[in-house]
Design a protein around this motif. Structure first.
Motif, PDB file in Angstrom:
ATOM      1  N   PRO A 199      95.170   0.302  27.159  1.00  0.00           N
ATOM      2  CA  PRO A 199      94.996   1.742  26.925  1.00  0.00           C
ATOM      3  C   PRO A 199      95.881   2.603  27.837  1.00  0.00           C
ATOM      4  N   LEU A 200      96.361   3.707  27.264  1.00  0.00           N
ATOM      5  CA  LEU A 200      97.081   4.714  28.046  1.00  0.00           C
ATOM      6  C   LEU A 200      96.158   5.928  28.122  1.00  0.00           C
ATOM      7  N   ILE A 201      95.721   6.263  29.329  1.00  0.00           N
ATOM      8  CA  ILE A 201      94.693   7.299  29.492  1.00  0.00           C
ATOM      9  C   ILE A 201      95.297   8.547  30.129  1.00  0.00           C
ATOM     10  N   ASP A 202      95.018   9.688  29.507  1.00  0.00           N
ATOM     11  CA  ASP A 202      95.464  10.979  30.033  1.00  0.00           C
ATOM     12  C   ASP A 202      94.392  11.459  31.018  1.00  0.00           C
ATOM     13  N   LEU A 203      94.759  11.563  32.302  1.00  0.00           N
ATOM     14  CA  LEU A 203      93.732  11.924  33.301  1.00  0.00           C
ATOM     15  C   LEU A 203      93.214  13.346  33.119  1.00  0.00           C
ATOM     16  N   ASN A 204      93.922  14.148  32.323  1.00  0.00           N
ATOM     17  CA  ASN A 204      93.422  15.505  32.052  1.00  0.00           C
ATOM     18  C   ASN A 204      92.432  15.541  30.882  1.00  0.00           C
ATOM     19  N   HIS A 205      92.249  14.411  30.227  1.00  0.00           N
ATOM     20  CA  HIS A 205      91.342  14.385  29.072  1.00  0.00           C
ATOM     21  C   HIS A 205      89.899  14.516  29.562  1.00  0.00           C
ATOM     22  N   PRO A 206      89.083  15.336  28.889  1.00  0.00           N
ATOM     23  CA  PRO A 206      87.710  15.532  29.368  1.00  0.00           C
ATOM     24  C   PRO A 206      86.885  14.241  29.395  1.00  0.00           C
ATOM     25  N   ASP A 207      87.275  13.249  28.568  1.00  0.00           N
ATOM     26  CA  ASP A 207      86.498  12.001  28.523  1.00  0.00           C
ATOM     27  C   ASP A 207      87.163  10.879  29.342  1.00  0.00           C
ATOM     28  N   ALA A 208      88.062  11.275  30.273  1.00  0.00           N
ATOM     29  CA  ALA A 208      88.846  10.264  31.002  1.00  0.00           C
ATOM     30  C   ALA A 208      87.950   9.243  31.715  1.00  0.00           C
ATOM     31  N   ALA A 209      86.826   9.711  32.308  1.00  0.00           N
ATOM     32  CA  ALA A 209      85.974   8.786  33.071  1.00  0.00           C
ATOM     33  C   ALA A 209      85.462   7.656  32.174  1.00  0.00           C
ATOM     34  N   ASN A 210      84.985   7.999  30.988  1.00  0.00           N
ATOM     35  CA  ASN A 210      84.469   6.949  30.095  1.00  0.00           C
ATOM     36  C   ASN A 210      85.576   6.038  29.585  1.00  0.00           C
ATOM     37  N   GLN A 211      86.732   6.635  29.332  1.00  0.00           N
ATOM     38  CA  GLN A 211      87.858   5.797  28.881  1.00  0.00           C
ATOM     39  C   GLN A 211      88.253   4.800  29.971  1.00  0.00           C
ATOM     40  N   ILE A 212      88.237   5.287  31.227  1.00  0.00           N
ATOM     41  CA  ILE A 212      88.589   4.397  32.347  1.00  0.00           C
ATOM     42  C   ILE A 212      87.542   3.299  32.485  1.00  0.00           C
ATOM     43  N   GLY A 213      86.261   3.699  32.399  1.00  0.00           N
ATOM     44  CA  GLY A 213      85.177   2.712  32.501  1.00  0.00           C
ATOM     45  C   GLY A 213      85.310   1.642  31.428  1.00  0.00           C
ATOM     46  N   HIS A 214      85.604   2.080  30.208  1.00  0.00           N
ATOM     47  CA  HIS A 214      85.730   1.130  29.100  1.00  0.00           C
ATOM     48  C   HIS A 214      86.906   0.184  29.336  1.00  0.00           C
ATOM     49  N   ALA A 215      88.019   0.757  29.803  1.00  0.00           N
ATOM     50  CA  ALA A 215      89.204  -0.077  30.065  1.00  0.00           C
ATOM     51  C   ALA A 215      88.927  -1.077  31.192  1.00  0.00           C
ATOM     52  N   CYS A 216      88.171  -0.654  32.213  1.00  0.00           N
ATOM     53  CA  CYS A 216      87.874  -1.570  33.329  1.00  0.00           C
ATOM     54  C   CYS A 216      86.976  -2.723  32.853  1.00  0.00           C
ATOM     55  N   ARG A 217      86.109  -2.448  31.880  1.00  0.00           N
ATOM     56  CA  ARG A 217      85.214  -3.506  31.402  1.00  0.00           C
ATOM     57  C   ARG A 217      85.911  -4.459  30.440  1.00  0.00           C
ATOM     58  N   THR A 218      86.835  -3.935  29.638  1.00  0.00           N
ATOM     59  CA  THR A 218      87.445  -4.781  28.608  1.00  0.00           C
ATOM     60  C   THR A 218      88.762  -5.422  29.064  1.00  0.00           C
TER      61      THR A 218
END
Ligand SMILES: C=C1C[C@]23C[C@@]1(O)CC[C@H]2[C@@]12CCC[C@@](C)(C(=O)O1)[C@H]2[C@@H]3C(=O)O
Ligand SMILES: O=C(O)CCC(=O)C(=O)O
Ligand SMILES: [Fe+2]
Length: 358
Positions: free
Chosen positions: A58-77
């Motif tokens: 995943p490429l995550i935009d740190l300015n995205h309002p849902d960045a925390a969940n995207q990061i969490g999901h990426a760390c788990r998968t």
């Protein structure tokens, strides 16, 4: 007195053949000592690379309002992700890339003036994990922990102060970014600073320690049979990697095989290390990764290896442990863990795992 990162391997010497480093540019054929087969690394040919499935980190935009969940999901998968809008300026990334390039372009005799000692952490040489493999890796590295002043003076008698400033600024920015990413990832699990006060991982930025690993993977005459950096996990909480615009980093996904991380200009690659896996009670995946090489372009990467203060005990966050089970791991400091890793390499995590009744 807690052990500083710079002293971690004092009393734990490791013999690495830096001085036998060949002049990579002069080799037209891969020497036998650099030719890898599945016998030399069980994971060498886990699947053809790049894999056919088209799955991407995943490429995550740190300015995205849902960045925390995207990061969490990426760390788990994946145990890894790329980030855009991370706040580190392009100018600084270009500076650290320039520094890395000019370091590795120095004549080998000059680089060896700053060779890493058998008990040291900083300096020029082959990767620490080299001692666990029969074959040599097609790369050279330079580790910085603490001030690089002494080493840089030997490398660039005239220009070392400029380069020290770049390292200092880079480390400062990376430190802030790493702390931010850790709290975003933990918040996705419902863990707050209040929940892990005991670990003194508060976001005041004064607690952490880090090493900067500069890597160079020269152009290689037979890349399919060579290995840039063999499969490993990092001992860190988090690692933030800058790669120049050349592919080479691969991540191992259980059901897919080796997946190449495509370079995205201006972005950074983040991976979960063993200590974050422990802290998350195994929820975040400490991802196996490696670097391959290529025949046309030399590749540089800069890894910011980030962990806690050396006397901080890391153990699974109680909130993440089921009341019916014991934590997956015993507590460990970064120093203890680095020493375990230096002796037992990829068995280090299992050595601190609690035995559970099935
Ligand atoms: C703090 C550290 C992590 C590291 C060992 C080191 O003491 C400094 C270099 C780091 C590095 C970079 C390349 C891969 C790696 C496995 C290695 O051999 O040296 C990591 C180490 C690690 O994360 O265990
Ligand atoms: O060069 C890369 O892509 C990987 C480097 C790495 O894994 C490391 O320095 O720990
Ligand atoms: Fe790594």
């Amino acid at each position: 007195m807690p052990t500083m990162l710079t002293d971690v391997f004092r009393g734990h010497p490791i013999h690495l053949p830096h001085s036998h480093q060949p002049d990579f540019t002069s080799l037209r054929e891969l020497p036998d000592s650099y030719t890898w087969t599945p016998k030399d690394d069980l994971l060498f040919a886990a699947t053809p690379s790049p894999p056919a499935t088209g799955e991407n980190i995943p490429l995550i935009d740190l300015n995205h309002p849902d960045a925390a969940n995207q990061i969490g999901h990426a760390c788990r998968t994946w145990g890894a992700f790329q980030i855009a809008n991370h706040g580190v300026s392009l100018g600084l990334l270009e500076d650290i890339e320039f520094l890395t390039g000019s370091l590795f372009r120095l004549p080998v005799q000059r680089k060896l003036k700053a060779a890493r000692s058998e008990t040291g952490i900083s300096g020029y040489g082959v990767a620490r994990i080299a001692s666990f493999f029969n074959k040599q890796m097609w790369s050279e590295g330079f580790t910085i922990s603490g001030s690089p002043l002494n080493d840089f003076r030997k490398l660039w008698p005239q220009r070392h102060l400029n380069y020290c400033d770049i390292v200092e600024e880079y480390e400062e920015k990376m430190q802030k970014l790493a702390s931010k990413l850790m709290w975003l990832a933990l918040s996705s699990l419902g863990v707050s600073e209040e929940d892990i006060k005991w670990a003194r991982l508060n976001s005041d930025n004064n607690w952490a320690q880090a090493a900067l690993q500069l890597n160079h993977y020269p152009v290689c005459p037979e890349p399919d049979r060579a290995m840039g950096l063999a499969a490993h996990t990092d001992s860190t909480l988090l690692t933030i990697l800058y790669q120049n615009n050349t592919a080479g980093l691969q991540l191992l996904r259980d059901d897919i095989g080796w997946v190449t991380v495509p370079p995205v200009p201006g972005s950074l690659v983040v991976n979960v290390g063993d200590l974050f896996h422990i802290l998350s009670n195994g929820l975040f995946k400490s991802v196996l990764h490696r670097a391959r090489v290529n025949q046309t372009r030399s590749r540089f990467s800069v890894a910011f290896l980030w962990g806690p203060q050396s006397d901080t005990k890391i153990s699974p966050v109680p909130k993440l442990v089921s009341p019916f089970e014991s934590p997956l791991y015993r507590s460990v400091t970064w120093t203890e863990y680095l020493r375990t890793k230096a002796t037992h390499f990829n068995k280090a995590l299992s050595m601190i795992r609690n035995n559970r009744e099935e």
